[in-house]
Enzyme design. Structure first.
Site, mmCIF file in Angstrom:
data_model
loop_
_atom_site.group_PDB
_atom_site.id
_atom_site.type_symbol
_atom_site.label_atom_id
_atom_site.label_comp_id
_atom_site.label_asym_id
_atom_site.label_seq_id
_atom_site.Cartn_x
_atom_site.Cartn_y
_atom_site.Cartn_z
ATOM 1 N N TYR A 1 -70.186 84.739 40.528
ATOM 2 C CA TYR A 1 -68.803 85.232 40.501
ATOM 3 C C TYR A 1 -67.863 84.244 41.173
ATOM 4 C CZ TYR A 1 -64.673 87.960 41.737
ATOM 5 O OH TYR A 1 -63.371 88.375 41.914
ATOM 6 N N ASN B 1 -60.407 91.273 49.526
ATOM 7 C CA ASN B 1 -60.886 92.649 49.705
ATOM 8 C C ASN B 1 -59.782 93.685 49.540
ATOM 9 O OD1 ASN B 1 -62.665 90.758 51.605
ATOM 10 N ND2 ASN B 1 -63.943 92.417 50.818
#
Length: 329
Positions: free
Chosen positions: A152, A181
């Protein structure tokens, strides 16, 4: 006058039925923009679009960024692209690197080419803090990265390289936003690759013990969705030449451990159900590909874009918890 020029613009939001994308759709529609959403509903949800599907300024195209014709259709008449479509999740990329690469790299190039050919004014894309890889320094500064630690992360770094080449070769305006995040309303708590905050919220609401990977001392720069919306808008409207064809950290600029996170969640959720305060926390093995610590420098975004994030982890969590309690019980 300048704001009126932008409000008359059309914005394409790829992955617009997802968590971040649907929040962007909602925000830009509320500001009077025309919004086109492109999504294949692999990870996005139609219920995220329900509130504005009757809005005359909203148009949904069900399609896939891996399909060149879908990309070409989506960019017709579009002024700005906010490219959010991707397959997220480090664990998913480790389990299935081929599909992750196909969506995140091949799909990204398709969108760049379509945007170039349609003469889109600016291409703003979701980059990732995973690009910092094994870089040890804190806080993370945009021009110092390490080696990626997952498939990723590789795909998101490759996106930055392609954006830079399309800028220098074809004269496209691109801006990458390295998300740290992100959490908040509409984030899906279900599925094998659910993000940690909605997953923990759901478990605690059901009086189940959340399981932390590792000892809970890994730390993150948790970033509330409204800070991300602010960055996307600033990247779209900026006329600062130094802000174009570069990347920016998109974060709050603070870090908290996973232990801190769970304790905040227990505190805020126990206001709705006092039993949650007594739910035990469990610990499991560390996850492959995870970065131990993450903290963003947001100095560049402040200096070049005027970024001023309003939501700390605690303030954002209180808003998110209230939304989850009202919508997901």
């Amino acid at each position: 006058m300048k704001e009126q020029v932008f409000v008359n613009s059309t914005v394409l939001i790829t992955g617009g039925a997802g968590f971040i994308g649907s929040n962007l759709c909602e925000y830009f529609l509320s500001k009077g923009y025309k919004v086109v959403c492109l999504d294949n509903f692999a990870t996005g949800h139609k219920h995220n679009l329900k509130a504005f599907e009757e809005n005359v300024n909203f148009r949904l195209i069900e399609g896939d960024i891996r399909n060149e014709k879908d990309c070409q259709k989506a960019v017709q008449g579009v002024d700005y692209v906010l490219h959010q479509a991707a397959l997220g999740s480090v664990p998913r990329s480790i389990q299935d690197p081929v599909t992750t690469n196909d969506v995140n790299v091949s799909g990204f190039i398709n969108m760049l080419v379509a945007s170039r050919d349609a003469k889109v004014k600016r291409f703003i894309y979701a980059a990732s803090s995973s690009t910092y890889g094994d870089s040890q320094g804190l806080p993370k500064v945009e021009d110092v990265i390490g080696k990626p630690l997952s498939p990723y992360a590789i795909t998101k770094y490759v996106n930055e390289l392609y954006a830079e080449i399309f800028s220098s070769t074809y004269g496209m305006e691109t801006i990458g936003l390295r998300y740290f995040n992100v959490f908040g309303r509409k984030q899906d708590p279900n599925g094998a690759y659910a993000a940690v905050i909605p997953k923990f919220v759901m478990q605690l609401m059901q009086l189940e013990s959340p399981v932390i990977n590792g000892d809970g001392n890994y730390s993150r720069d948790f970033t509330y969705i409204d800070n991300v919306i602010q960055m996307n808008e600033l990247a779209m409207v900026t006329d600062n030449p130094l802000a174009i064809n570069t990347v920016f950290n998109t974060a709050y600029g603070d870090r908290n451990t996973l232990n801190d996170l769970v304790n905040y969640l227990k505190e805020y959720l126990s206001k709705y159900d006092s039993r949650i305060a007594n739910v035990a926390i469990e610990y499991g093995p560390s996850r492959a590909g995870d970065i131990p610590h993450s903290l963003a420098s947001i100095d560049k975004a402040k200096a070049l874009l005027g970024y001023n994030p309003q939501f700390s982890l605690q303030k954002g969590l209180q808003e998110a918890v209230a939304w989850y309690w009202d919508n997901l019980r």
